[in-house]
Write a protein that holds these residues in place. Structure first.
Motif, PDB file in Angstrom:
ATOM      1  N   PRO A 169       0.812  -1.218   0.000  1.00  6.23           N
ATOM      2  CA  PRO A 169       0.000   0.000   0.000  1.00  6.23           C
ATOM      3  C   PRO A 169       0.846   1.268   0.000  1.00  6.23           C
ATOM      4  O   PRO A 169       0.477   2.263  -0.603  1.00  6.23           O
ATOM      5  CB  PRO A 169      -0.838  -0.108   1.268  1.00  6.23           C
ATOM      6  CG  PRO A 169      -0.101  -1.044   2.147  1.00  6.23           C
ATOM      7  CD  PRO A 169       0.672  -1.966   1.246  1.00  6.23           C
ATOM      8  N   GLU A 170       2.009   1.219   0.663  1.00  7.64           N
ATOM      9  CA  GLU A 170       2.941   2.336   0.667  1.00  7.64           C
ATOM     10  C   GLU A 170       4.293   1.833   1.149  1.00  7.64           C
ATOM     11  O   GLU A 170       4.373   0.781   1.793  1.00  7.64           O
ATOM     12  CB  GLU A 170       2.438   3.495   1.517  1.00  7.64           C
ATOM     13  CG  GLU A 170       2.122   3.165   2.947  1.00  7.64           C
ATOM     14  CD  GLU A 170       1.468   4.327   3.665  1.00  7.64           C
ATOM     15  OE1 GLU A 170       2.121   4.884   4.546  1.00  7.64           O
ATOM     16  OE2 GLU A 170       0.321   4.661   3.350  1.00  7.64           O
ATOM     17  N   PRO A 171       5.377   2.537   0.817  1.00  8.52           N
ATOM     18  CA  PRO A 171       6.712   2.082   1.205  1.00  8.52           C
ATOM     19  C   PRO A 171       6.838   1.901   2.717  1.00  8.52           C
ATOM     20  O   PRO A 171       6.334   2.707   3.498  1.00  8.52           O
ATOM     21  CB  PRO A 171       7.631   3.205   0.719  1.00  8.52           C
ATOM     22  CG  PRO A 171       6.861   3.887  -0.363  1.00  8.52           C
ATOM     23  CD  PRO A 171       5.419   3.754   0.029  1.00  8.52           C
ATOM     24  N   GLY A 172       7.476   0.807   3.105  1.00  4.62           N
ATOM     25  CA  GLY A 172       7.714   0.550   4.519  1.00  4.62           C
ATOM     26  C   GLY A 172       6.588  -0.179   5.231  1.00  4.62           C
ATOM     27  O   GLY A 172       6.721  -0.539   6.388  1.00  4.62           O
ATOM     28  N   LYS A 173       5.462  -0.377   4.578  1.00  2.00           N
ATOM     29  CA  LYS A 173       4.336  -1.087   5.185  1.00  2.00           C
ATOM     30  C   LYS A 173       4.270  -2.501   4.636  1.00  2.00           C
ATOM     31  O   LYS A 173       4.732  -2.777   3.533  1.00  2.00           O
ATOM     32  CB  LYS A 173       3.016  -0.379   4.897  1.00  2.00           C
ATOM     33  CG  LYS A 173       2.800   0.881   5.695  1.00  2.00           C
ATOM     34  CD  LYS A 173       1.370   1.303   5.566  1.00  2.00           C
ATOM     35  CE  LYS A 173       0.894   1.841   6.896  1.00  2.00           C
ATOM     36  NZ  LYS A 173      -0.517   2.113   6.899  1.00  2.00           N
ATOM     37  N   ALA A 174       3.667  -3.394   5.394  1.00  2.00           N
ATOM     38  CA  ALA A 174       3.496  -4.777   4.961  1.00  2.00           C
ATOM     39  C   ALA A 174       2.546  -4.826   3.766  1.00  2.00           C
ATOM     40  O   ALA A 174       1.622  -4.027   3.664  1.00  2.00           O
ATOM     41  CB  ALA A 174       2.947  -5.618   6.106  1.00  2.00           C
ATOM     42  N   PRO A 175       2.761  -5.789   2.856  1.00  2.00           N
ATOM     43  CA  PRO A 175       1.895  -5.871   1.676  1.00  2.00           C
ATOM     44  C   PRO A 175       0.548  -6.495   1.996  1.00  2.00           C
ATOM     45  O   PRO A 175       0.390  -7.187   3.002  1.00  2.00           O
ATOM     46  CB  PRO A 175       2.685  -6.765   0.733  1.00  2.00           C
ATOM     47  CG  PRO A 175       3.445  -7.654   1.637  1.00  2.00           C
ATOM     48  CD  PRO A 175       3.817  -6.786   2.821  1.00  2.00           C
ATOM     49  N   HIS A 176      -0.423  -6.251   1.129  1.00  2.00           N
ATOM     50  CA  HIS A 176      -1.694  -6.965   1.201  1.00  2.00           C
ATOM     51  C   HIS A 176      -1.409  -8.369   0.685  1.00  2.00           C
ATOM     52  O   HIS A 176      -0.847  -8.524  -0.398  1.00  2.00           O
ATOM     53  CB  HIS A 176      -2.763  -6.301   0.330  1.00  2.00           C
ATOM     54  CG  HIS A 176      -3.122  -4.918   0.751  1.00  2.00           C
ATOM     55  ND1 HIS A 176      -3.758  -4.645   1.942  1.00  2.00           N
ATOM     56  CD2 HIS A 176      -2.931  -3.723   0.152  1.00  2.00           C
ATOM     57  CE1 HIS A 176      -3.954  -3.346   2.045  1.00  2.00           C
ATOM     58  NE2 HIS A 176      -3.450  -2.764   0.978  1.00  2.00           N
ATOM     59  N   PRO A 177      -1.747  -9.429   1.429  1.00  2.00           N
ATOM     60  CA  PRO A 177      -1.441 -10.784   0.968  1.00  2.00           C
ATOM     61  C   PRO A 177      -2.233 -11.185  -0.273  1.00  2.00           C
ATOM     62  O   PRO A 177      -3.239 -10.560  -0.617  1.00  2.00           O
ATOM     63  CB  PRO A 177      -1.827 -11.673   2.149  1.00  2.00           C
ATOM     64  CG  PRO A 177      -2.344 -10.796   3.216  1.00  2.00           C
ATOM     65  CD  PRO A 177      -2.386  -9.389   2.720  1.00  2.00           C
ATOM     66  N   ILE A 178      -1.773 -12.243  -0.918  1.00  2.00           N
ATOM     67  CA  ILE A 178      -2.473 -12.800  -2.072  1.00  2.00           C
ATOM     68  C   ILE A 178      -3.860 -13.219  -1.624  1.00  2.00           C
ATOM     69  O   ILE A 178      -4.035 -13.811  -0.572  1.00  2.00           O
ATOM     70  CB  ILE A 178      -1.689 -14.002  -2.636  1.00  2.00           C
ATOM     71  CG1 ILE A 178      -0.334 -13.551  -3.153  1.00  2.00           C
ATOM     72  CG2 ILE A 178      -2.482 -14.707  -3.727  1.00  2.00           C
ATOM     73  CD1 ILE A 178       0.599 -14.673  -3.494  1.00  2.00           C
TER      74      ILE A 178
END
Length: 97
Positions: free
Chosen positions: A27-36
């Motif tokens: 979602p933005e740099p440094g944050k965890a991604p939304h999983p598959i």
């Protein structure tokens, strides 16, 4: 990137589309991604961009149950055995040692 309510730009509401991620999306740099397999609601232009590039797929309204990738999803799969370790040999002698 995720909007639960329609996004507003210049006083107009944009059309939003529900999509399901096919790869992790940050979602933005440094944050965890939304999983598959995460269901997101995004602007129609962004949704089409992601769908064209196989980043996400459009949500089918009849598909309620979405399989998520994670540990323990497939209980029938067995792990392959590890190969045998190579034979241990002593290190070569160093000159002057």
């Amino acid at each position: 990137m995720t909007n639960e309510t329609p996004a507003k730009t210049a006083g107009k509401t944009q059309k939003t589309v529900p999509v399901v991620t096919l790869i992790p999306i940050y979602p933005e740099p440094g944050k965890a991604p939304h999983p598959i397999g995460t269901s997101l609601t995004v602007a129609a232009e962004l949704a089409q961009f992601w769908i064209d590039r196989k980043i996400a797929r459009a949500v089918k309204h009849d598909a309620e149950d979405i399989d998520r990738v994670g540990p323990g999803v497939d209980k029938k799969t067995k792990l392959a055995p590890l190969p045998a370790a190579p034979a241990m040999t002593p290190p070569p002698t160093q000159p002057g040692a």
